[in-house]
Design a protein around this motif. Sequence first.
Motif, PDB file in Angstrom:
ATOM      1  N   SER A 227       0.855  -1.185   0.000  1.00  0.00           N
ATOM      2  CA  SER A 227       0.000   0.000   0.000  1.00  0.00           C
ATOM      3  C   SER A 227       0.895   1.240   0.000  1.00  0.00           C
ATOM      4  CB  SER A 227      -0.879  -0.016   1.253  1.00  0.00           C
ATOM      5  OG  SER A 227      -1.808   1.010   1.262  1.00  0.00           O
ATOM      6  N   ASN A 228       0.463   2.345  -0.556  1.00  0.00           N
ATOM      7  CA  ASN A 228      -0.706   2.545  -1.390  1.00  0.00           C
ATOM      8  C   ASN A 228      -0.351   3.401  -2.582  1.00  0.00           C
ATOM      9  OD1 ASN A 228      -0.963   5.411  -0.780  1.00  0.00           O
ATOM     10  ND2 ASN A 228      -1.954   4.861   1.119  1.00  0.00           N
TER      11      ASN A 228
ATOM     12  N   ARG B  38      -2.125  -1.823  -3.669  1.00  0.00           N
ATOM     13  CA  ARG B  38      -3.103  -0.741  -3.774  1.00  0.00           C
ATOM     14  C   ARG B  38      -2.840   0.083  -5.032  1.00  0.00           C
ATOM     15  NH1 ARG B  38      -4.892   1.533   0.950  1.00  0.00           N
ATOM     16  NH2 ARG B  38      -5.269   3.402  -0.269  1.00  0.00           N
TER      17      ARG B  38
ATOM     18  N   ASP C 271      -8.887  -0.928  -2.317  1.00  0.00           N
ATOM     19  CA  ASP C 271      -9.057  -0.421  -0.955  1.00  0.00           C
ATOM     20  C   ASP C 271     -10.351  -0.942  -0.329  1.00  0.00           C
ATOM     21  OD1 ASP C 271      -8.143   0.800   1.332  1.00  0.00           O
ATOM     22  OD2 ASP C 271      -8.519   2.832   0.694  1.00  0.00           O
TER      23      ASP C 271
END
Length: 575
Positions: free
Chosen positions: A230-231, A249, A298
């Motif tokens: 992430s992200n 992500r 997400d």
Amino acid sequence: MRHLRAVLLALAGVLIAGAIPLLTAPPAAASGNGQSIRPAMGWSSWSFVRRWPTEDKIKAQADALVSSGLDRHGFVYVNLDDFYQKCDSNGFVVDSYGRWTVDSAKFPSGIKALADYVHSKGLKFGFYVTPGIAKNAVLKNTPIEGTSYHAADIADTSTLEKNYNCKNMYYIDYTKPGAQEFVNSWARQFASWGVDYLKIDGVGSQDIPDVRAWDKALRATGRPINYALSNNLAIADAPTWRSLANSWRTQGDVECYCGSGPNGSGYPLTDWSHVTTRFTSAANWQQYAGPGGWNDLDSLEIGNGDQAGLTADQRRSQFTLWSMAGAPLLLGTDLTQLDPVDAAMLTNDRLIAVDQDGYAAKRIVSSGVNQVWSKREDSGDYVVALFNTGTTGSSTATVDWSQVGFTGSGQVTDLWSGADKGTVADTYSATLRPGEARLIRVAPLGTRTVRYQAEQAGITSGSTVDTDHPGFTGTGFVNTANAAGAYVEWTVDSAAARNASVAIRYANGSTVGRPMDVTVNGTVVSANRAFNGTGSWDTWAASTLTVPLKAGANTIRVTATTANGAPNVDALDRS
């Protein structure tokens, strides 16, 4: 009942899942760590709990995951995100080996005890970290566990890593001895606590050495750990993310940070604009999704009704997009206050099966507020989603079956309601309210391609179903015994007696051919057929031939003819 997820995955391989991807090339090689063969499902603390996690709050969500029955539909991860750590004026307080310490006021029993509690519920426990080494570790020059090295030996103090909480994280110089060993020690600690899922946050392209080090460290623990990045990762590095991790992500946070609480916490958790931006990223990243590695859109903000920031139509659309994209389904809502309308959405196994089928859909129409997405399943059926992404006014979305992948007529089922919508010829249309989606399964009435997975076939004793060579479809591939006579055998249906095209998908990473006899109903139709090297065990090819089929069930067997055995076998496609 807790085995329902496994049942769904089996069904995904046999009946309704596993679209043959609408791609010009297969996805980049996945990590092959055996994790996340299907997208992760569960709950994450960030959206609702945000910066104030506690032991009791996480236990309450785990309890609710079970009492609501969501676990029986596959929602099994309970992931503790950021802000569990102890900080001082120099950043993270560290232990004797330079690793973050847990805030004992928030988690008096410790993380292992919390993970044990989650496990006692039949669930899995997720945890959180960011790249680098803490400033306090360098100031104290803490030793690196099991080595003669210290924190100062591996830290690049000229610049700071991204961190959202205590800050003050230095880069690690992986050219220095002790660097990998430091990450190994941290991974061992997490494994000893019972971590099943690890999110490494704040990752950028400059952190590829950290991502690689953590991948190596997690594997070395011997514990199966789902590895998430992430992200807002760079799509230019998508092949790298896929080769090292199980999810990544594709954008920033889905949360709007527009609530009335501190730092924008509280309701609403998100808004429609934060969801609709995912349509383009899902389309752009689609080619990189597959078994073992998924595009993470997400948190799924379904569970608390309209107060989460989305209307019921918009929540169904979010779930529809996430499922079509094969994205992880990680709930961000308060499960202790589960809205009954949302509970019905989240326990719709038809939607979950679409998410868990092992493929990401391709966007085939994008016109104003109208979008259409499609993927083909192993059964030869297609799953099609139509969206009105607008905020005002109804709109009619239309798609021709030729755009989907077939011509003629198809039998249509509405997957949200389960209703049979009858036979539809050539073109399908849906007039949709603003934010509404229509999700259908279409069974073509003419000849269609059906995929039969090797892991669902009969195999020789000594052969195994493996996942360590990425690029397979379904839930694995067959690694046959290295012996003449090793075989894979499918039962293949045909509506009528006819000559049919079949394609055997295989990989041969050796430098010699691994020929096989192909038999149909006991008769050899292709003797000693060549299955030559494909360049690596991660590179898959197809051998196509025409075979005679009788009406009804047919037995198709491929049998190794040399002592080297067969190639790895993924699937058989019958047209």
